[in-house]
Design an enzyme around this catalytic site. Structure first.
Site, short mmCIF file in Angstrom:
data_model
loop_
_atom_site.label_atom_id
_atom_site.label_comp_id
_atom_site.label_asym_id
_atom_site.label_seq_id
_atom_site.Cartn_x
_atom_site.Cartn_y
_atom_site.Cartn_z
N PRO A 83 0.82 -1.22 0.00
CA PRO A 83 0.00 0.00 0.00
C PRO A 83 0.85 1.27 0.00
O PRO A 83 0.35 2.35 -0.31
CB PRO A 83 -0.81 -0.09 1.30
CG PRO A 83 -0.62 -1.46 1.82
CD PRO A 83 0.58 -2.05 1.19
N GLU A 111 1.90 -7.76 8.91
CA GLU A 111 1.90 -6.32 9.15
C GLU A 111 2.70 -5.57 8.07
O GLU A 111 2.46 -4.41 7.81
CB GLU A 111 2.49 -6.04 10.54
CG GLU A 111 2.05 -4.75 11.18
CD GLU A 111 0.53 -4.60 11.26
OE1 GLU A 111 -0.17 -5.62 11.42
OE2 GLU A 111 0.06 -3.46 11.14
N ARG A 115 -3.44 -8.52 -20.58
CA ARG A 115 -4.39 -8.21 -21.64
C ARG A 115 -3.83 -7.20 -22.66
O ARG A 115 -4.38 -7.05 -23.74
CB ARG A 115 -5.73 -7.72 -21.07
CG ARG A 115 -5.68 -6.41 -20.37
CD ARG A 115 -6.99 -6.11 -19.67
NE ARG A 115 -8.07 -5.77 -20.59
CZ ARG A 115 -8.18 -4.58 -21.20
NH1 ARG A 115 -7.28 -3.65 -21.00
NH2 ARG A 115 -9.20 -4.35 -22.00
N ASP A 161 -10.51 0.95 -24.76
CA ASP A 161 -11.11 0.92 -23.43
C ASP A 161 -10.73 2.12 -22.56
O ASP A 161 -9.93 2.96 -22.94
CB ASP A 161 -10.87 -0.41 -22.70
CG ASP A 161 -9.43 -0.84 -22.67
OD1 ASP A 161 -9.19 -2.03 -22.57
OD2 ASP A 161 -8.53 0.03 -22.73
N1 ADE Z 1 -0.97 -5.24 -0.04
C1 ADE Z 1 -1.94 -4.88 0.84
N2 ADE Z 1 -2.69 -3.88 0.36
C2 ADE Z 1 -2.18 -3.57 -0.88
C3 ADE Z 1 -2.51 -2.61 -1.86
N3 ADE Z 1 -3.51 -1.74 -1.72
N4 ADE Z 1 -1.78 -2.58 -2.99
C4 ADE Z 1 -0.74 -3.44 -3.16
N5 ADE Z 1 -0.38 -4.37 -2.26
C5 ADE Z 1 -1.08 -4.44 -1.13
#
Ligand code: ADE
Length: 222
Positions: free
Chosen positions: A86, A113, A151, A166
């Protein structure tokens, strides 16, 4: 092109890789996609891949050594190594396009975590997030990225047009689509699509795409 997904849960990937577009692309030899079990590179009888965080706090952290060993085995001169997290830069269609031209891609999936920061600092070329939310497992994110990339590989999509037209390729959302029947309940297909007037249809589609983008995703308009 070869994509290797390095994960503690390869089983999450098998269903997705074995269906539909990804399955066909693999069978036709257009791409190799493998889900590899990171535990194979973990040492000891228990093949431990995680440990407690230095400094304390909840949860477990993925260890650097198994990932280091896996990459030592898998990495070649043409390999791009990406950590799914994230904290990464946000994945989008232009990154999908960039990666669809890479010869060998390794996607590392986090779990628990987080992943020992030394992986991001010393072992990977890029960090990608698929959006501002936290998944329990990076394998889901790696599959999203894999699907969006595959794709775009020439020959994967049946109709050569469909990747060009697209959403996002033109920085617009896609226009609405309809198929038979002409009327269902009292819901009618827009008249212009039945007219056979290709210029009018193109104009309508363009206007619809612009309207949708303005209403829903003004950030895409430059
Ligand atoms: N691992 C946990 N959440 C994630 C996300 N939003 N993007 C990429 N890997 C992740």
């Amino acid at each position: 092109m070869k994509i290797q997904i390095l994960t503690l849960f390869p089983g999450i990937c098998h269903g997705v890789l074995g269906e539909s577009m990804l399955k066909r692309a693999r069978e036709r030899g257009l791409v190799t996609v493998e889900a590899l079990d990171l535990r194979e590179w973990a040492e000891g009888r228990h093949r431990v891949t995680d440990d407690m965080p230095y400094g304390g706090g909840p949860g477990m952290v993925m260890k650097v050594e198994p990932i280091f060993r896996a990459l030592s085995d898998l990495r070649g001169p043409q390999t791009r190594v990406v950590l799914m997290t994230p904290q990464g830069r946000k994945f989008d269609q232009s990154i999908a396009r960039e990666y669809s031209r890479v010869e060998h891609l390794i996607l590392i999936c986090g779990h628990y975590e987080g992943v020992d920061q030394r992986v991001a600092d010393h072992l990977v070329d890029d960090e990608l997030s698929i959006g501002d939310y936290v998944l329990t497992n990076g394998a889901l994110a790696a599959l999203v990225v894999t699907d969006a990339i595959v794709r775009l590989i020439p020959g994967v999509l049946g109709d050569a047009e469909s990747a060009v037209q697209d959403s996002f390729t033109s920085h617009l959302l896609d226009h609405p689509h309809y198929t038979r029947p002409e009327t269902f309940q009292d819901w009618k297909v827009p008249e212009v699509l039945l007219s056979g007037n290709h210029a009018a249809i193109e104009k309508w589609r363009r206007e619809q795409a612009e309207r949708l983008t303005r209403e829903r995703r003004p950030d895409l308009l430059r």
